[in-house]
Design a protein around this motif. Structure first.
Motif, PDB file in Angstrom:
ATOM      1  N   ALA A 184       0.805  -1.223   0.000  1.00 30.14           N
ATOM      2  CA  ALA A 184       0.000   0.000   0.000  1.00 30.14           C
ATOM      3  C   ALA A 184       0.839   1.274   0.000  1.00 30.14           C
ATOM      4  CB  ALA A 184      -0.935  -0.002   1.213  1.00 30.14           C
ATOM      5  N   LEU A 185       1.967   1.265   0.718  1.00 36.25           N
ATOM      6  CA  LEU A 185       2.657   2.522   1.024  1.00 36.25           C
ATOM      7  C   LEU A 185       4.074   2.629   0.469  1.00 36.25           C
ATOM      8  CD1 LEU A 185       1.509   2.813   4.756  1.00 36.25           C
ATOM      9  CD2 LEU A 185       0.522   3.946   2.757  1.00 36.25           C
ATOM     10  N   HIS A 186       4.604   1.546  -0.124  1.00 35.21           N
ATOM     11  CA  HIS A 186       5.955   1.601  -0.689  1.00 35.21           C
ATOM     12  C   HIS A 186       6.027   2.676  -1.769  1.00 35.21           C
ATOM     13  CE1 HIS A 186       9.911   0.252  -1.788  1.00 35.21           C
ATOM     14  NE2 HIS A 186       9.545  -0.032  -3.015  1.00 35.21           N
ATOM     15  N   ARG A 187       7.018   3.532  -1.653  1.00 38.63           N
ATOM     16  CA  ARG A 187       7.256   4.665  -2.559  1.00 38.63           C
ATOM     17  C   ARG A 187       6.238   5.787  -2.398  1.00 38.63           C
ATOM     18  NH1 ARG A 187      12.530   4.026  -3.763  1.00 38.63           N
ATOM     19  NH2 ARG A 187      12.954   1.986  -4.706  1.00 38.63           N
ATOM     20  N   ARG A 188       5.209   5.590  -1.582  1.00 38.35           N
ATOM     21  CA  ARG A 188       4.308   6.695  -1.253  1.00 38.35           C
ATOM     22  C   ARG A 188       4.795   7.443  -0.008  1.00 38.35           C
ATOM     23  NH1 ARG A 188      -0.126   2.918  -2.844  1.00 38.35           N
ATOM     24  NH2 ARG A 188      -1.211   3.864  -4.628  1.00 38.35           N
ATOM     25  N   LEU A 189       5.519   6.721   0.869  1.00 38.10           N
ATOM     26  CA  LEU A 189       6.097   7.296   2.078  1.00 38.10           C
ATOM     27  C   LEU A 189       7.605   7.092   2.022  1.00 38.10           C
ATOM     28  CD1 LEU A 189       3.688   6.107   4.935  1.00 38.10           C
ATOM     29  CD2 LEU A 189       3.544   8.164   3.529  1.00 38.10           C
ATOM     30  N   PRO A 190       8.365   7.815   2.855  1.00 37.72           N
ATOM     31  CA  PRO A 190       9.822   7.626   2.865  1.00 37.72           C
ATOM     32  C   PRO A 190      10.223   6.295   3.488  1.00 37.72           C
ATOM     33  CG  PRO A 190       9.180   9.179   4.574  1.00 37.72           C
ATOM     34  CD  PRO A 190       7.944   8.896   3.759  1.00 37.72           C
ATOM     35  N   MET A 191      11.536   6.102   3.665  1.00 37.68           N
ATOM     36  CA  MET A 191      12.099   4.869   4.181  1.00 37.68           C
ATOM     37  C   MET A 191      11.383   4.418   5.462  1.00 37.68           C
ATOM     38  SD  MET A 191      14.401   2.479   4.100  1.00 37.68           S
ATOM     39  CE  MET A 191      14.796   1.224   5.307  1.00 37.68           C
ATOM     40  N   PRO A 192      10.855   3.177   5.490  1.00 35.58           N
ATOM     41  CA  PRO A 192      10.145   2.710   6.692  1.00 35.58           C
ATOM     42  C   PRO A 192      11.097   2.295   7.805  1.00 35.58           C
ATOM     43  CG  PRO A 192      10.161   0.983   5.032  1.00 35.58           C
ATOM     44  CD  PRO A 192      10.797   2.194   4.405  1.00 35.58           C
ATOM     45  N   HIS A 193      10.733   2.625   9.034  1.00 35.57           N
ATOM     46  CA  HIS A 193      11.414   2.152  10.230  1.00 35.57           C
ATOM     47  C   HIS A 193      10.359   1.516  11.132  1.00 35.57           C
ATOM     48  CE1 HIS A 193      14.848   4.423   8.901  1.00 35.57           C
ATOM     49  NE2 HIS A 193      15.529   4.150   9.992  1.00 35.57           N
ATOM     50  N   PHE A 194      10.623   0.303  11.582  1.00 32.25           N
ATOM     51  CA  PHE A 194       9.675  -0.421  12.423  1.00 32.25           C
ATOM     52  C   PHE A 194      10.186  -0.498  13.862  1.00 32.25           C
ATOM     53  CE2 PHE A 194       8.332  -1.890   8.299  1.00 32.25           C
ATOM     54  CZ  PHE A 194       6.976  -2.144   8.435  1.00 32.25           C
ATOM     55  N   PHE A 195       9.274  -0.420  14.817  1.00 33.71           N
ATOM     56  CA  PHE A 195       9.558  -0.870  16.174  1.00 33.71           C
ATOM     57  C   PHE A 195       9.534  -2.402  16.126  1.00 33.71           C
ATOM     58  CE2 PHE A 195       8.277   3.407  17.087  1.00 33.71           C
ATOM     59  CZ  PHE A 195       8.866   3.740  18.293  1.00 33.71           C
ATOM     60  N   VAL A 196      10.638  -3.037  16.493  1.00 32.76           N
ATOM     61  CA  VAL A 196      10.703  -4.495  16.384  1.00 32.76           C
ATOM     62  C   VAL A 196      11.078  -5.106  17.730  1.00 32.76           C
ATOM     63  CG1 VAL A 196      11.284  -4.466  13.935  1.00 32.76           C
ATOM     64  CG2 VAL A 196      13.115  -4.430  15.620  1.00 32.76           C
ATOM     65  N   LYS A 197      10.632  -6.339  17.934  1.00 27.84           N
ATOM     66  CA  LYS A 197      10.996  -7.059  19.144  1.00 27.84           C
ATOM     67  C   LYS A 197      12.482  -7.409  19.114  1.00 27.84           C
ATOM     68  CE  LYS A 197       6.459  -9.238  19.721  1.00 27.84           C
ATOM     69  NZ  LYS A 197       5.720 -10.519  19.782  1.00 27.84           N
ATOM     70  N   ARG A 198      13.121  -7.279  20.257  1.00 22.41           N
ATOM     71  CA  ARG A 198      14.558  -7.516  20.326  1.00 22.41           C
ATOM     72  C   ARG A 198      14.938  -8.937  19.902  1.00 22.41           C
ATOM     73  NH1 ARG A 198      18.410  -4.402  22.323  1.00 22.41           N
ATOM     74  NH2 ARG A 198      20.398  -5.327  22.965  1.00 22.41           N
ATOM     75  N   GLN A 199      14.047  -9.907  20.119  1.00 18.71           N
ATOM     76  CA  GLN A 199      14.348 -11.294  19.765  1.00 18.71           C
ATOM     77  C   GLN A 199      14.549 -11.479  18.268  1.00 18.71           C
ATOM     78  OE1 GLN A 199      11.962 -10.090  21.720  1.00 18.71           O
ATOM     79  NE2 GLN A 199      11.078 -11.623  23.086  1.00 18.71           N
ATOM     80  N   LEU A 200      14.001 -10.551  17.453  1.00 19.29           N
ATOM     81  CA  LEU A 200      14.094 -10.709  15.999  1.00 19.29           C
ATOM     82  C   LEU A 200      15.506 -10.481  15.473  1.00 19.29           C
ATOM     83  CD1 LEU A 200      10.785  -8.984  14.824  1.00 19.29           C
ATOM     84  CD2 LEU A 200      11.212 -11.400  15.295  1.00 19.29           C
ATOM     85  N   ILE A 201      16.402  -9.972  16.306  1.00 18.01           N
ATOM     86  CA  ILE A 201      17.771  -9.763  15.857  1.00 18.01           C
ATOM     87  C   ILE A 201      18.441 -11.088  15.508  1.00 18.01           C
ATOM     88  CG2 ILE A 201      18.930  -9.914  18.100  1.00 18.01           C
ATOM     89  CD1 ILE A 201      20.629  -7.477  17.200  1.00 18.01           C
ATOM     90  N   TRP A 202      17.917 -12.205  16.008  1.00 21.79           N
ATOM     91  CA  TRP A 202      18.527 -13.513  15.752  1.00 21.79           C
ATOM     92  C   TRP A 202      18.076 -14.118  14.431  1.00 21.79           C
ATOM     93  CZ3 TRP A 202      22.454 -13.765  18.746  1.00 21.79           C
ATOM     94  CH2 TRP A 202      22.403 -13.237  20.041  1.00 21.79           C
ATOM     95  N   ILE A 203      17.134 -13.501  13.726  1.00 23.85           N
ATOM     96  CA  ILE A 203      16.737 -14.006  12.411  1.00 23.85           C
ATOM     97  C   ILE A 203      17.870 -13.724  11.421  1.00 23.85           C
ATOM     98  CG2 ILE A 203      15.083 -13.813  10.530  1.00 23.85           C
ATOM     99  CD1 ILE A 203      12.985 -12.984  12.513  1.00 23.85           C
ATOM    100  N   PRO A 204      18.376 -14.731  10.731  1.00 23.89           N
ATOM    101  CA  PRO A 204      19.483 -14.500   9.797  1.00 23.89           C
ATOM    102  C   PRO A 204      19.154 -13.419   8.764  1.00 23.89           C
ATOM    103  CG  PRO A 204      19.130 -16.856  10.105  1.00 23.89           C
ATOM    104  CD  PRO A 204      17.986 -16.158  10.792  1.00 23.89           C
ATOM    105  N   VAL A 205      20.096 -12.575   8.483  1.00 28.27           N
ATOM    106  CA  VAL A 205      20.028 -11.488   7.509  1.00 28.27           C
ATOM    107  C   VAL A 205      19.050 -10.399   7.960  1.00 28.27           C
ATOM    108  CG1 VAL A 205      19.664 -10.809   5.097  1.00 28.27           C
ATOM    109  CG2 VAL A 205      20.627 -13.065   5.632  1.00 28.27           C
ATOM    110  N   VAL A 206      17.810 -10.778   8.240  1.00 29.25           N
ATOM    111  CA  VAL A 206      16.789  -9.795   8.611  1.00 29.25           C
ATOM    112  C   VAL A 206      17.164  -9.093   9.909  1.00 29.25           C
ATOM    113  CG1 VAL A 206      14.365  -9.489   9.244  1.00 29.25           C
ATOM    114  CG2 VAL A 206      14.986 -11.056   7.392  1.00 29.25           C
ATOM    115  N   GLY A 207      17.608  -9.860  10.914  1.00 25.70           N
ATOM    116  CA  GLY A 207      18.017  -9.254  12.177  1.00 25.70           C
ATOM    117  C   GLY A 207      19.183  -8.299  11.993  1.00 25.70           C
TER     118      GLY A 207
END
Length: 289
Positions: A102-125
């Motif tokens: 819905a919003l890609h290229r309509r808004l600037p670079m997205p920043h998410f509040f993320v759970k700290r545990q997600l840092i362990w996901i390969p590449v994505v974290g």
């Protein structure tokens, strides 16, 4: 056939992630050894270009392979040249891709509040860390009272993001409920809403206090699925059904930029009243549908 489509979708997502992991890791290492914030900002722009490239390629194959039935109702005046705070309810990991569609290229670079545990996901974290997303512990009230230093670290992470956000426009996304809606969580939290979990105010109150004077507006997003139990796997298999995404633009009230949520009890109470009223209206809208 739908399971085969899901397997191919998962392979496409994985392949795209691995391809973009190469420049991501290279730029992350460069950022680690780059002295001074001005030079690191240049590296960060490269990292943001990598993230937007990853999103763009994913959206291309999602539109052509999965072909989701996404019904959009968006306000006028969205811009990549302004700062935004995006608030949304949370049902599934699919929500993230629905927001991107819905919003890609309509808004600037997205920043998410993320759970700290997600840092362990390969590449994505690694991407979350390199892109300076605030990684929070999502503490309960009892945990905050027992370990105030951990709550302070979450506040400091949000402060750093807001300070860096003044350098160029970004869109800050927050699933205010803090977790995906399930009937079990709804019952455990004694939610006063029929279709939503109680919202958490601390993070967005801090953003509005620190960055409210820069925001072009608050985007209040409501996500609704035609199926009662949406899942990301069903989305990848192209059997999710119709997804409805509606958004309305809200102005930032002047009082929001003139208080301290963590120090001023009157401001905190007023902010909770505003957020609860917003959530009541969202719940009523979902109920009418």
């Amino acid at each position: 056939m739908s399971t085969l489509r899901g397997i191919v979708s998962l392979l496409l997502l994985t392949l795209n992630t691995l391809i973009w992991a190469v420049p991501l890791i290279a730029l992350t290492l460069l950022k680690l050894v780059t002295p001074g914030r001005p030079l690191r900002r240049r590296v960060l722009r490269g990292l943001q270009a990598v993230a937007l490239g990853w999103v763009g390629v994913n959206l291309w194959w999602i539109r052509h392979w999965i072909r989701p039935d996404l019904r959009l109702d968006l306000p006028d005046g969205l811009s990549r040249d302004e700062w935004w705070l995006v608030l949304a309810n949370h049902r599934s990991w699919t929500d993230i891709f629905a927001l991107f569609l819905a919003l890609h290229r309509r808004l600037p670079m997205p920043h998410f509040f993320v759970k700290r545990q997600l840092i362990w996901i390969p590449v994505v974290g690694l991407a979350f860390w390199a892109l300076e997303f605030p990684m929070l512990r999502r503490l309960t009230r009892e945990q905050r009272e027992r370990h105030p230093h951990l709550a302070r670290r979450d506040q400091e992470a949000t402060e750093r993001m807001c300070q860096h956000a003044r350098e160029r426009p970004i869109a800050i996304y927050n699933f205010v409920e803090g977790t995906r809606f399930t009937p079990a969580k709804h019952a455990a939290r004694h939610s006063p809403y029929q279709h939503l979990l109680p919202p958490r105010a601390g993070g967005i109150a801090q953003v509005l206090g620190l960055l409210g004077d820069r925001l072009g507006g608050i985007l209040d997003v409501t996500l609704r699925y035609s199926r009662p139990d949406p899942s990301f796997w069903d989305f990848l298999c192209a059997r999710e059904g119709t997804i409805y995404l509606s958004a309305r633009r809200l102005a930032v009230p002047e009082w929001m930029t003139q208080g301290d949520y963590h120090q001023d009890s009157d401001y905190k109470e007023r902010f909770h009243s505003w957020l609860n009223a917003l959530w009541q209206a969202k719940d009523a809208g979902l109920d009418s549908l």
